[in-house]
Enzyme design. Structure first.
Site, PDB file in Angstrom:
ATOM      1  N   ASP A 175      -0.289  -0.666  -4.918  1.00 56.97           N
ATOM      2  CA  ASP A 175      -1.531  -0.052  -5.394  1.00 56.97           C
ATOM      3  C   ASP A 175      -1.345   1.307  -6.048  1.00 56.97           C
ATOM      4  O   ASP A 175      -2.214   1.769  -6.781  1.00 56.97           O
ATOM      5  CB  ASP A 175      -2.559   0.042  -4.260  1.00 56.97           C
ATOM      6  CG  ASP A 175      -2.134   0.976  -3.137  1.00 56.97           C
ATOM      7  OD1 ASP A 175      -0.941   1.325  -3.050  1.00 56.97           O
ATOM      8  OD2 ASP A 175      -3.000   1.356  -2.325  1.00 56.97           O
ATOM      9  N   ASN A 176      -0.251   1.980  -5.790  1.00 55.64           N
ATOM     10  CA  ASN A 176       0.055   3.256  -6.437  1.00 55.64           C
ATOM     11  C   ASN A 176       1.502   3.598  -6.142  1.00 55.64           C
ATOM     12  O   ASN A 176       2.187   2.870  -5.416  1.00 55.64           O
ATOM     13  CB  ASN A 176      -0.877   4.378  -5.983  1.00 55.64           C
ATOM     14  CG  ASN A 176      -1.109   4.447  -4.483  1.00 55.64           C
ATOM     15  OD1 ASN A 176      -2.207   4.160  -4.008  1.00 55.64           O
ATOM     16  ND2 ASN A 176      -0.091   4.813  -3.727  1.00 55.64           N
ATOM     17  N   HIS A 178     -11.379  -1.803   1.317  1.00 57.51           N
ATOM     18  CA  HIS A 178     -11.437  -0.437   0.777  1.00 57.51           C
ATOM     19  C   HIS A 178     -12.115  -0.320  -0.583  1.00 57.51           C
ATOM     20  O   HIS A 178     -11.671   0.424  -1.461  1.00 57.51           O
ATOM     21  CB  HIS A 178     -10.019   0.158   0.709  1.00 57.51           C
ATOM     22  CG  HIS A 178     -10.005   1.662   0.773  1.00 57.51           C
ATOM     23  ND1 HIS A 178      -8.950   2.421   0.325  1.00 57.51           N
ATOM     24  CD2 HIS A 178     -10.925   2.544   1.228  1.00 57.51           C
ATOM     25  CE1 HIS A 178      -9.194   3.704   0.507  1.00 57.51           C
ATOM     26  NE2 HIS A 178     -10.392   3.803   1.051  1.00 57.51           N
ATOM     27  N   HIS A 190       1.744   2.471   3.830  1.00 58.22           N
ATOM     28  CA  HIS A 190       0.839   3.626   3.899  1.00 58.22           C
ATOM     29  C   HIS A 190       1.012   4.345   5.238  1.00 58.22           C
ATOM     30  O   HIS A 190       1.251   3.705   6.261  1.00 58.22           O
ATOM     31  CB  HIS A 190      -0.595   3.123   3.757  1.00 58.22           C
ATOM     32  CG  HIS A 190      -1.636   4.172   3.478  1.00 58.22           C
ATOM     33  ND1 HIS A 190      -1.954   5.155   4.378  1.00 58.22           N
ATOM     34  CD2 HIS A 190      -2.436   4.366   2.398  1.00 58.22           C
ATOM     35  CE1 HIS A 190      -2.919   5.920   3.875  1.00 58.22           C
ATOM     36  NE2 HIS A 190      -3.230   5.459   2.666  1.00 58.22           N
ATOM     37  N   ASP A 205       0.840  -1.200   0.000  1.00 57.80           N
ATOM     38  CA  ASP A 205       0.000   0.000   0.000  1.00 57.80           C
ATOM     39  C   ASP A 205       0.877   1.253   0.000  1.00 57.80           C
ATOM     40  O   ASP A 205       1.659   1.467   0.930  1.00 57.80           O
ATOM     41  CB  ASP A 205      -0.887  -0.036   1.255  1.00 57.80           C
ATOM     42  CG  ASP A 205      -2.056   0.925   1.186  1.00 57.80           C
ATOM     43  OD1 ASP A 205      -2.116   1.728   0.238  1.00 57.80           O
ATOM     44  OD2 ASP A 205      -2.902   0.872   2.092  1.00 57.80           O
ATOM     45  N   LYS A 252      -6.509  -5.216   3.817  1.00 58.18           N
ATOM     46  CA  LYS A 252      -7.303  -4.013   3.526  1.00 58.18           C
ATOM     47  C   LYS A 252      -8.261  -4.239   2.354  1.00 58.18           C
ATOM     48  O   LYS A 252      -7.842  -4.616   1.274  1.00 58.18           O
ATOM     49  CB  LYS A 252      -6.331  -2.867   3.221  1.00 58.18           C
ATOM     50  CG  LYS A 252      -6.956  -1.596   2.672  1.00 58.18           C
ATOM     51  CD  LYS A 252      -5.876  -0.544   2.485  1.00 58.18           C
ATOM     52  CE  LYS A 252      -6.379   0.658   1.703  1.00 58.18           C
ATOM     53  NZ  LYS A 252      -5.360   1.726   1.600  1.00 58.18           N
ATOM     54  N   ARG A 297      -7.883  -1.091  -6.053  1.00 57.32           N
ATOM     55  CA  ARG A 297      -8.460  -2.319  -5.511  1.00 57.32           C
ATOM     56  C   ARG A 297      -9.695  -2.761  -6.290  1.00 57.32           C
ATOM     57  O   ARG A 297      -9.921  -3.954  -6.505  1.00 57.32           O
ATOM     58  CB  ARG A 297      -8.765  -2.135  -4.027  1.00 57.32           C
ATOM     59  CG  ARG A 297      -7.506  -2.210  -3.193  1.00 57.32           C
ATOM     60  CD  ARG A 297      -7.657  -1.619  -1.793  1.00 57.32           C
ATOM     61  NE  ARG A 297      -6.463  -1.923  -1.018  1.00 57.32           N
ATOM     62  CZ  ARG A 297      -5.262  -1.348  -1.171  1.00 57.32           C
ATOM     63  NH1 ARG A 297      -5.126  -0.388  -2.080  1.00 57.32           N
ATOM     64  NH2 ARG A 297      -4.226  -1.697  -0.445  1.00 57.32           N
ATOM     65  N   LYS A 334       1.485   9.269  -6.184  1.00 56.06           N
ATOM     66  CA  LYS A 334       0.103   8.851  -5.983  1.00 56.06           C
ATOM     67  C   LYS A 334      -0.831  10.011  -6.340  1.00 56.06           C
ATOM     68  O   LYS A 334      -0.506  11.168  -6.088  1.00 56.06           O
ATOM     69  CB  LYS A 334      -0.074   8.453  -4.511  1.00 56.06           C
ATOM     70  CG  LYS A 334      -1.491   8.134  -4.068  1.00 56.06           C
ATOM     71  CD  LYS A 334      -1.493   7.838  -2.579  1.00 56.06           C
ATOM     72  CE  LYS A 334      -2.881   7.574  -2.027  1.00 56.06           C
ATOM     73  NZ  LYS A 334      -2.854   7.273  -0.582  1.00 56.06           N
TER      74      LYS A 334
END
Length: 558
Positions: A345-346, A148, A241, A51, A146, A93, A409
């Site tokens: 994820d980014n 989300h 994160h 993350d 996670k 996601r 991001k």
């Protein structure tokens, strides 16, 4: 199903058959029997996601962070050099789980309903998850981490209109679930923590969410006892994160490592990335972010260094957990025929937390022992790591995390959308330790799982018509073949891009001008060729607009 999907499945099948035939030529009868069995069995599949982790953070992508377990998976598997996400947590996601572009799944932005179908903030019913597809094909399914992709967090926010569980993991194909429903929170006391369908709380004084995600995944793997039934597991870490919550023993491993500062760190990573062949030697390192001073001129150096130490410690702890998961697979005799994907994820997150953020759900007032939580990066006398802190590593270190790329991001320049992708599958990959330069996207993971599992992607599900898959299977690329695709598209908060062959057209924000880059010659996006090739700008902007209209993208702000 799409013709291209069948064509790629056929190529993958030819590769698998030839691989096993060739590998068995000089093998003993027992080895031949093992290979035949492995070829006949559908693989277990583990999808592991980090993350807010930058492109160059882990060791096998040029980073200095200690990631021996990910490095080992890469050494015995494949690394993709041009794999893309959607630049933000929940759209990624949604896209990952469904094989669709995020707007098609109802999550074109975040977890707020903006009044149009592409931006409902809740995973829609015109999409299916990988878990739903594979479970219908006979797979056992579990998730740890996670989620989300739903707004339904009223159990914690107090909003009685948002207490439905229809889009929680157990209602979207997973038989077992442990993790968080929302997107961020304390690593020591995570908000929206859930087991199965019921909210829960940390169960030990030394609770740390990264470790809990790993441990639950291992538990689920060990509980799976049906030898003739493969499993699909989704392991979604919140590391690294923000907040910068890391254990003291992990932070200690990096003490003083980042005293060199962000400028030298970028140069170090650049050299390693070039040496390993990840980036070309003639790609230019982007300029330091204009908001960031040279390290020599930076204030509060001890605090600045500590931010990156804590961040590295978070990645390190995740890698330790992945090592424990791999060890559990080995102990169960399941590693050989388990297809493992690892990605992020980014890109690195440049968000600087501050008191001005107000009081969102993820922000705690007190720690578990009643101490006041100090929130925000204004408090530079507070060193991040412990539970009573809540800070981020911000612009300068995100700039280093995304070496050599532009932006972060949120954006769809390379720094926002580029992710490592490690693929490990001993029974299915022969060319181990190799790079793959084929451009791929999150939408390809669904197609790859369906292909590897020999599953059927449905036209309808639960009496709803389902959007066709947007991606292509990566299995041909495992064998070194090219992927047959038209283009890859991006949109988030008005940031727009299309990648077609070697060309990328990209714009920053709704009002930003289109920029054109040759990804073979200049993936760091430092030489804008839009003026030289107006016909390409017109062509690619046109296909982007057609895609946007087809996938429910609307002009930002919605």
């Amino acid at each position: 199903m799409h013709i291209r999907f069948f064509r790629q499945s056929l190529l993958a099948g030819i590769f698998m058959i030839s691989h096993y035939l060739l590998s068995s030529c000089d093998s003993s009868p027992s080895t031949q029997e093992e290979n035949t069995t492995a070829a006949d069995q559908r693989p277990n599949i583990l999808l592991i996601m980090a993350d807010d982790m930058g492109y160059s953070d882990i060791g096998c992508y040029g980073g200095e962070v200690n990631t021996p377990n990910l490095n080992q998976l890469a050494a015995n598997g494949l690394r993709f050099s041009q794999f893309y996400n959607t630049s933000r947590c929940c759209p990624t996601r949604a896209s990952l789980m469904t094989g669709l572009y995020p707007h098609q799944a109802g999550i074109g932005h975040m977890m707020d309903d903006r009044g149009t179908n592409g931006y409902r903030g809740d995973l829609n019913r015109q999409s299916v998850t990988i878990a739903e597809v594979l479970r219908a094909s006979g797979y056992a399914t579990f998730m740890s981490g996670k989620w989300h992709v739903t707004r339904q967090v009223g159990q914690w926010s107090g909003d009685s209109s948002l207490t439905s569980k229809h889009n929680w993991p157990m209602q979207r194909g997973f038989e077992k679930f442990y993790g968080t429903i929302t997107g961020a929170g304390s690593f020591y006391d995570p908000i929206t923590l859930t087991e199965g369908n019921e909210p829960t709380n940390p169960n030990t004084e030394d609770y740390y969410y990264t470790d809990a995600i790993s441990s639950k995944a291992i538990q689920f793997i060990k509980e799976h006892e049906k030898e003739d039934q493969p499993f699909f597991g989704y392991i979604a870490y919140t590391a690294p994160h923000w907040p910068l919550h890391a254990l003291p023993e992990d932070i200690a491993r990096y003490e003083g490592r980042y005293d060199i500062g962000w400028d030298s760190l970028r140069q170090e990573r650049l050299a390693r990335m070039r040496e390993m062949g990840l980036i070309k030697s003639d790609w230019t390192l982007t300029q330091r972010d204009e908001r960031v001073p040279a390290w020599e001129e930076a204030e509060d150096k001890a605090w600045q260094s500590r931010r990156m130490e804590a961040y590295a410690a978070q990645v390190d702890r995740m890698d330790q957990g992945i090592g424990r998961i791999v060890e559990a697979l080995e102990e169960q005799g399941k590693l050989k025929n388990t297809l493992i994907f690892f990605l992020a994820d980014n890109g690195g997150c440049a968000e600087e937390l501050s008191e001005g953020w107000g009081k969102p759900l993820f922000r705690p007032d007190k720690s578990r022992n009643g101490e006041e939580v100090v929130f925000g990066n204004e408090h530079r006398d507070v060193m991040p790591g412990p539970e009573e802190t809540y800070q981020s590593y911000g612009v300068p270190w995100a700039n280093a995390s995304n070496t050599p790329f532009r932006l972060y991001k949120h954006y769809v320049h390379e720094g926002g959308i580029s992710t490592p992708l490690i693929v490990h599958w001993p029974s299915g990959i022969g060319d181990r330790g190799a790079w793959r330069s084929e451009a791929g996207h999150l939408i390809d993971i669904m197609a790859s799982c369906v292909d590897a599992a020999r599953a059927d992607y449905p036209e309808t599900y639960a009496d709803e018509n389902i959007h066709p898959m947007e991606g292509v299977s990566l299995l041909p690329a495992f064998a070194g073949d090219t992927l047959q695709r038209e283009a890859i598209y991006f949109e988030h908060e008005g940031n727009r891009a299309v990648r077609k062959g070697k060309w990328k057209l990209v714009a920053r924000g709704r009002e930003g001008d289109w920029e054109l880059y040759d990804m073979q010659a200049d993936r760091s996006e430092t030489h804008n060729l839009a003026v030289e090739h107006p016909e390409l700008v017109e062509e690619l902007s046109g296909v982007w607009q057609q895609w946007a209209e087809r996938t429910q993208v609307v002009p930002w702000p919605v």
